[in-house]
Design a protein around this motif. Sequence first.
Motif, mmCIF file in Angstrom:
data_model
loop_
_atom_site.group_PDB
_atom_site.id
_atom_site.type_symbol
_atom_site.label_atom_id
_atom_site.label_comp_id
_atom_site.label_asym_id
_atom_site.label_seq_id
_atom_site.Cartn_x
_atom_site.Cartn_y
_atom_site.Cartn_z
ATOM 1 N N LYS A 230 -18.783 -2.362 5.795
ATOM 2 C CA LYS A 230 -18.158 -3.226 6.804
ATOM 3 C C LYS A 230 -16.825 -3.800 6.331
ATOM 4 O O LYS A 230 -16.165 -4.520 7.075
ATOM 5 C CB LYS A 230 -19.111 -4.358 7.178
ATOM 6 N N ILE A 231 -16.436 -3.497 5.092
ATOM 7 C CA ILE A 231 -15.222 -4.087 4.518
ATOM 8 C C ILE A 231 -14.182 -3.004 4.273
ATOM 9 O O ILE A 231 -14.452 -2.011 3.587
ATOM 10 C CB ILE A 231 -15.528 -4.790 3.179
ATOM 11 N N GLY A 232 -12.982 -3.171 4.793
ATOM 12 C CA GLY A 232 -11.846 -2.345 4.419
ATOM 13 C C GLY A 232 -11.865 -0.901 4.892
ATOM 14 O O GLY A 232 -12.704 -0.473 5.679
ATOM 15 N N ARG A 233 -10.879 -0.149 4.354
ATOM 16 C CA ARG A 233 -10.754 1.289 4.599
ATOM 17 C C ARG A 233 -11.428 2.038 3.456
ATOM 18 O O ARG A 233 -11.204 1.703 2.284
ATOM 19 C CB ARG A 233 -9.277 1.694 4.668
ATOM 20 N N ILE A 245 -9.941 -0.019 0.330
ATOM 21 C CA ILE A 245 -8.672 -0.747 0.383
ATOM 22 C C ILE A 245 -8.751 -1.775 1.498
ATOM 23 O O ILE A 245 -9.069 -1.437 2.652
ATOM 24 C CB ILE A 245 -7.490 0.211 0.612
ATOM 25 N N GLY A 246 -8.476 -3.026 1.166
ATOM 26 C CA GLY A 246 -8.575 -4.099 2.141
ATOM 27 C C GLY A 246 -7.595 -3.942 3.292
ATOM 28 O O GLY A 246 -6.470 -3.457 3.110
ATOM 29 N N ARG A 247 -8.003 -4.388 4.473
ATOM 30 C CA ARG A 247 -7.135 -4.362 5.645
ATOM 31 C C ARG A 247 -6.322 -5.651 5.782
ATOM 32 O O ARG A 247 -5.251 -5.656 6.382
ATOM 33 C CB ARG A 247 -7.970 -4.190 6.916
ATOM 34 N N ASP A 248 -6.874 -6.740 5.263
ATOM 35 C CA ASP A 248 -6.232 -8.044 5.418
ATOM 36 C C ASP A 248 -6.727 -8.964 4.302
ATOM 37 O O ASP A 248 -7.493 -8.553 3.425
ATOM 38 C CB ASP A 248 -6.535 -8.637 6.797
ATOM 39 N N GLU A 249 -6.294 -10.226 4.359
ATOM 40 C CA GLU A 249 -6.662 -11.164 3.297
ATOM 41 C C GLU A 249 -8.168 -11.412 3.245
ATOM 42 O O GLU A 249 -8.739 -11.595 2.168
ATOM 43 C CB GLU A 249 -5.913 -12.494 3.494
ATOM 44 N N THR A 273 0.418 -6.983 -1.124
ATOM 45 C CA THR A 273 -0.434 -5.819 -1.379
ATOM 46 C C THR A 273 -1.863 -6.056 -0.923
ATOM 47 O O THR A 273 -2.380 -7.172 -1.032
ATOM 48 C CB THR A 273 -0.443 -5.503 -2.895
ATOM 49 N N PRO A 274 -2.494 -5.015 -0.397
ATOM 50 C CA PRO A 274 -3.946 -5.108 -0.229
ATOM 51 C C PRO A 274 -4.617 -4.974 -1.592
ATOM 52 O O PRO A 274 -3.986 -4.568 -2.572
ATOM 53 C CB PRO A 274 -4.272 -3.914 0.667
ATOM 54 N N LEU A 275 -5.872 -5.314 -1.647
ATOM 55 C CA LEU A 275 -6.659 -5.087 -2.856
ATOM 56 C C LEU A 275 -7.382 -3.759 -2.700
ATOM 57 O O LEU A 275 -7.983 -3.477 -1.660
ATOM 58 C CB LEU A 275 -7.678 -6.209 -3.058
ATOM 59 N N GLY A 276 -7.314 -2.945 -3.733
ATOM 60 C CA GLY A 276 -8.089 -1.714 -3.762
ATOM 61 C C GLY A 276 -9.170 -1.818 -4.819
ATOM 62 O O GLY A 276 -8.949 -2.387 -5.895
ATOM 63 N N VAL A 277 -10.346 -1.310 -4.515
ATOM 64 C CA VAL A 277 -11.456 -1.308 -5.472
ATOM 65 C C VAL A 277 -11.949 0.129 -5.619
ATOM 66 O O VAL A 277 -12.192 0.821 -4.620
ATOM 67 C CB VAL A 277 -12.605 -2.217 -5.011
ATOM 68 N N TYR A 333 -8.663 12.329 2.714
ATOM 69 C CA TYR A 333 -9.560 11.533 1.867
ATOM 70 C C TYR A 333 -10.249 10.402 2.618
ATOM 71 O O TYR A 333 -11.308 9.929 2.180
ATOM 72 C CB TYR A 333 -8.768 10.930 0.688
ATOM 73 N N ARG A 334 -9.679 9.980 3.730
ATOM 74 C CA ARG A 334 -10.251 8.835 4.430
ATOM 75 C C ARG A 334 -11.559 9.209 5.118
ATOM 76 O O ARG A 334 -11.701 10.302 5.674
ATOM 77 C CB ARG A 334 -9.261 8.311 5.461
ATOM 78 N N ILE A 335 -12.518 8.285 5.073
ATOM 79 C CA ILE A 335 -13.823 8.502 5.694
ATOM 80 C C ILE A 335 -13.813 7.825 7.056
ATOM 81 O O ILE A 335 -13.850 6.601 7.152
ATOM 82 C CB ILE A 335 -14.965 7.904 4.825
#
Length: 336
Positions: A230-233, A245-249, A273-277, A333-335
């Motif tokens: 439910k979080i991010g791309r 990768i986050g969409r927003d803050e 920048t977004p945050l990527g994990v 690569y995107r799901i």
Amino acid sequence: MKKRKALALLSGGLDSTLAVKMMLEMGIEVEALNFTSPFCTCTGKNAGCKSEAVRVAQEFDIPIKVVHKGLDYLEIVRNPRHGYGKGINPCVDCRIYLLAKAREYMSECGADFVITGEVLGQRPMSQRRDTLRVIERESGLEGLLLRPLSARHFEPTIPEREGWVDREKLLAIKGRSRKDQFHLAEELDVKNYPCPAGGCLLTETSFVPKVKDVFDHSDELNLRDFRMLKIGRHFRIGERTKAIIGRDENDNRLLEAAMQPGEAAITWLDGNTPLGVVMGIQDEACLELAMRLLLRYTKAESGAECRLKVRCNGTETVRNVINDITEEAVVRYRID
């Protein structure tokens, strides 16, 4: 006559709330059972199905037990006996699962029967007459499952035949319109109920690839992987490696809070920048690909060499990466 007790499946929505209120008005003792799921669309701080159900239980002064759907539920999602709806939603199997859990809890809480807020014909898969019978039979609740809002469309249950509840006070609501429920809420002085929105992400076709990706690339299932959907791309960058990768803050905060040891956080150092994990097995190729993907969602100049910070297990490094990923690669690569 002995006072009878009902165990209610209480989501906190209008239908289940009305079913509980009807029983209380008839002098039936009620205890509530609420189930949480990683696929619930409820969002917001201190909000969602669980807190709505708890609020209703407190308002009606009835006990409530909250149960988290576990790994056994994920196996049902992966291999439902009765198939899927329009998405990857095993609605019939899900209802059987919930009601079987309720049946198990009946003896523990001393309940005589189970009630739900189900309405005949309201949901296309799990609330048809034929599937309602299947659900009742396979959950082991034949004769003991009362649906107060639609009860007069069905044969009398044991609580009705034995006179525990008055069948004449039960209803015959049918179909997808909510008009009768809104009118009943006024009659019973039920207020502050949530709008009939939200639901289960498994019914959304856009969510299907994300769920299938976890099933296809996991050695062992765990609830956390599904909550993260439910979080991010989300990007599949290796057989056992994923980047989010986050969409927003708000996504950035949720990702930061959800990180586990061994996972890497990446950010661009020279701008917003977004945050990527990066989750799962990490090697240099996967980590560099994740950084290039992250740059796609910044204002970094195309073709520029960019500095990125990588945090993992308490250590930080700075790496230089060229912002050169193509849109075709992002799509690959995107799901979604």
